[in-house]
Design an enzyme around this catalytic site. Structure first.
Site, mmCIF file in Angstrom:
data_model
loop_
_atom_site.group_PDB
_atom_site.id
_atom_site.type_symbol
_atom_site.label_atom_id
_atom_site.label_comp_id
_atom_site.label_asym_id
_atom_site.label_seq_id
_atom_site.Cartn_x
_atom_site.Cartn_y
_atom_site.Cartn_z
ATOM 1 N N SER A 295 -2.021 -42.814 13.545
ATOM 2 C CA SER A 295 -2.837 -41.841 12.820
ATOM 3 C C SER A 295 -2.487 -41.898 11.328
ATOM 4 O O SER A 295 -2.595 -42.956 10.719
ATOM 5 C CB SER A 295 -2.657 -40.443 13.423
ATOM 6 O OG SER A 295 -3.682 -39.575 12.996
ATOM 7 N N ASP B 247 -10.765 -42.101 20.436
ATOM 8 C CA ASP B 247 -9.914 -41.488 19.419
ATOM 9 C C ASP B 247 -10.546 -40.228 18.830
ATOM 10 O O ASP B 247 -9.843 -39.321 18.383
ATOM 11 C CB ASP B 247 -9.653 -42.482 18.280
ATOM 12 C CG ASP B 247 -8.202 -42.946 18.222
ATOM 13 O OD1 ASP B 247 -7.318 -42.134 18.506
ATOM 14 O OD2 ASP B 247 -7.968 -44.122 17.897
ATOM 15 N N HIS C 273 -7.102 -39.457 21.056
ATOM 16 C CA HIS C 273 -6.185 -39.610 19.928
ATOM 17 C C HIS C 273 -4.767 -39.220 20.369
ATOM 18 O O HIS C 273 -4.575 -38.209 21.030
ATOM 19 C CB HIS C 273 -6.651 -38.718 18.777
ATOM 20 C CG HIS C 273 -6.005 -39.046 17.461
ATOM 21 N ND1 HIS C 273 -6.124 -40.275 16.867
ATOM 22 C CD2 HIS C 273 -5.221 -38.299 16.625
ATOM 23 C CE1 HIS C 273 -5.469 -40.269 15.718
ATOM 24 N NE2 HIS C 273 -4.901 -39.099 15.553
#
Length: 549
Positions: free
Chosen positions: A211, A335, A454
């Protein structure tokens, strides 16, 4: 049974007694001593917690060298996180004195030497995060023990400033920003200078992160300040080109005026530097509940910026600096699920329908700079295969695809292309993680069609299915072993297929003619290779819409 237990205890005792240890290690700041943890017969991992790599940073200043210490630093306790807002955004926790790192060194019957080194950069939207990640009953998500032991690599996790203290910028020399980026760079340089004393090879350093950490990895290979320090890099679910990871025009006046009462003239920077760190931290723009018209991820306003120093130009123009860096990067196939479900709450409820108009509203927010024609173009593309009566599953999956493409997949694929086309000796490897979510299915919160959300990759990269086996199935241990093998092989050789660990499928080097990538799941074979990841949608966002401007 008693005989087996006695034998097991004896073997463990023999392994402990014979385990190699670095003992007291000399670093540039002084002597440090860690803790040796037995993990098997004649195998151990030596852990060093809380080693300072820089001094306590000054407000809005680059990190400075640590003054050092006398005696032996007992590196057995993790340092505090860098000062940040709490999850509820109602108070602060952490410390200004936070520039510390942690090291895991695997040993066999002899002390290790010349091991590959992997430096972990955590995510958290540049607003929150810590080098150890979430902790449950002393089980830290980012513990490097399992990865170090199984991959026979040194793992290093580092801290960096976040939020206002890490990323506020006035866009000029009075307050240039990127302080968190400089912290990361100082840690990388410290590791390069000192890791040989821990048994590491300073000429074989791999950065990896997820991320905002994946975006940070990308920034660190693009800045000219790391030339010669980084051999390889892994970006999971994030690069500098993601719309939440880079801001062209940050406005510090929102913080300066609205929150802490500083003027907006030439005295603004001096005024801000005179305010205490906790007050400044609480002055960060709040991350609010999103809606289709105002996606929540757009509230992440504190990011790296072009400052003419750490980042001399737009990230897309700096890939030549990574021409000799091997780069492995990719995305989870859903995600965007966790974020899009915040913007369109019905997505997260199995028994609630999602209106088609919500998808159009979300696309309008994502394409507002390009105007109505872009909205019509994107909506037509995403709904082209629907037919006259799309099911709710089709509508909801399309909404997740929109969020995943815009926030993650398209910018990551763009970075894949930019690296592959500018690299000289550097190799490019691309992946898609497609394992179904562990939260999906009957009796669970997610619909059974939900794939890898995610952060789903983190537990597998750090070996959690082996650390807490009762929480996972055999297939999850298989997936975790695959990801740890690919990641650590890549760190060792620059080729995820070659190294210390065997892998279930040969991961092809990416070239622009075939654009091959690896589809990572718990059930892999040589059919796990695909081509041209969502290419029509990559072209839609990077070429078709841009041509309208």
């Amino acid at each position: 049974m008693d005989t087996l237990r006695t034998l097991a205890a004896l073997l463990l005792a023999l392994g402990t007694a014979s385990a190699a240890s670095l003992g007291v290690v000399q670093t540039e700041g002084g002597s440090v001593q860690g803790q040796n943890i037995p993990v098997g017969l004649f195998r151990s991992v030596e852990v060093f917690k809380g080693i300072p790599f820089a001094a306590k940073p000054g407000l809005f200043q680059k990190p400075q060298p640590h003054p050092g210490w006398s005696g032996i630093l007992k590196a057995t306790k993790f340092a505090s996180r860098c000062l940040q807002m709490s999850a509820l955004q109602t108070n602060t926790f952490g410390s200004e004195d936070c520039l510390y790192l942690n090291i895991w060194v695997p040993h066999g019957s002899t002390v290790s030497s010349d091991l590959p080194v992997m430096i972990w950069l955590y995510g958290g939207g540049f607003l929150v995060g810590g080098s150890m990640g979430p902790n449950f009953l002393n089980n830290y998500l980012y513990s490097g023990q399992e990865l170090a032991d199984r991959g026979n690599v040194i793992i290093v996790s580092v801290a960096y400033r976040v939020g206002v203290l890490g990323f506020l910028s006035a866009g000029d020399s009075s307050l240039p920003g990127n302080y968190g980026m400089w912290d990361q760079q100082a840690a990388i340089a410290w590791v390069h200078r000192n890791i040989r004393s821990f048994g590491g090879d300073p000429n074989n350093i791999t950065l990896f992160g997820e991320s905002a950490g994946g975006a940070s990895v990308n920034y660190q290979i693009l800045t000219p300040h790391n030339k010669g320090l980084i051999r390889r890099a892994i970006s999971q679910s994030g690069v500098s080109l993601c719309p939440w990871a880079f801001k062209n025009n940050m406005n510090p006046r929102d913080v300066a005026v609205q929150k802490v009462g500083c003027p907006t003239d030439h005295t603004m920077a001096d005024c801000l530097k005179a305010i205490d760190a906790e007050t400044l931290t609480m002055a960060a723009p709040r991350v609010k509940q999103g809606s289709p018209d105002h996606p929540g991820v757009m509230n992440l306003l504190l990011t790296p910026v072009v400052d003419g120093d750490f980042l001399p130009d737009h990230p897309s123009k700096l890939f030549h600096n990574a021409a000799e860096v091997d780069y492995l990067l990719g995305v989870n196939n859903m995600d965007g699920h966790i974020f899009t479900s915040q913007d369109i709450p019905s997505l997260g409820h199995k028994d609630e329908d999602t209106p088609v108009e919500d998808l159009r509203r979300l696309l309008r927010a994502y394409t507002k700079e390009e105007g109505p024609v872009a909205l019509d173009m994107t909506f037509a593309e995403y709904t082209s295969a629907w037919g006259p009566s799309p099911s709710q599953e089709t509508i909801k999956k399309t909404a997740v695809d929109i969020g995943t493409d815009y926030l993650f997949l398209v910018p990551i694929e763009t970075a894949v292309y930019l690296h592959a086309t500018t690299a000289t000796s550097g190799r490019t490897f691309s992946y898609l993680l497609s394992e179904p979510s562990m939260l999906a299915g009957p009796g669970k919160p997610y619909d059974d069609w939900v794939g890898s959300d995610h952060m789903d990759d983190l537990q597998f990269v750090f070996g959690k299915p082996f650390v807490t086996p009762k929480a996972y199935a055999d297939k999850h241990r298989a997936l975790s072993s695959y990801m740890m093998a690919y990641w650590t092989n890549f760190a060792r050789t620059g080729d995820p297929n070659e190294g210390h660990s065997s892998v279930p499928a040969t991961w092809p080097l990416l070239d622009m003619s075939t654009q091959q990538y690896l589809n990572i799941t718990s059930d892999m074979n040589n059919d796990s290779i695909s081509e041209k990841m969502r290419l029509p949608f990559v072209k839609l966002w990077t070429q078709d819409i841009q041509s309208l401007q």
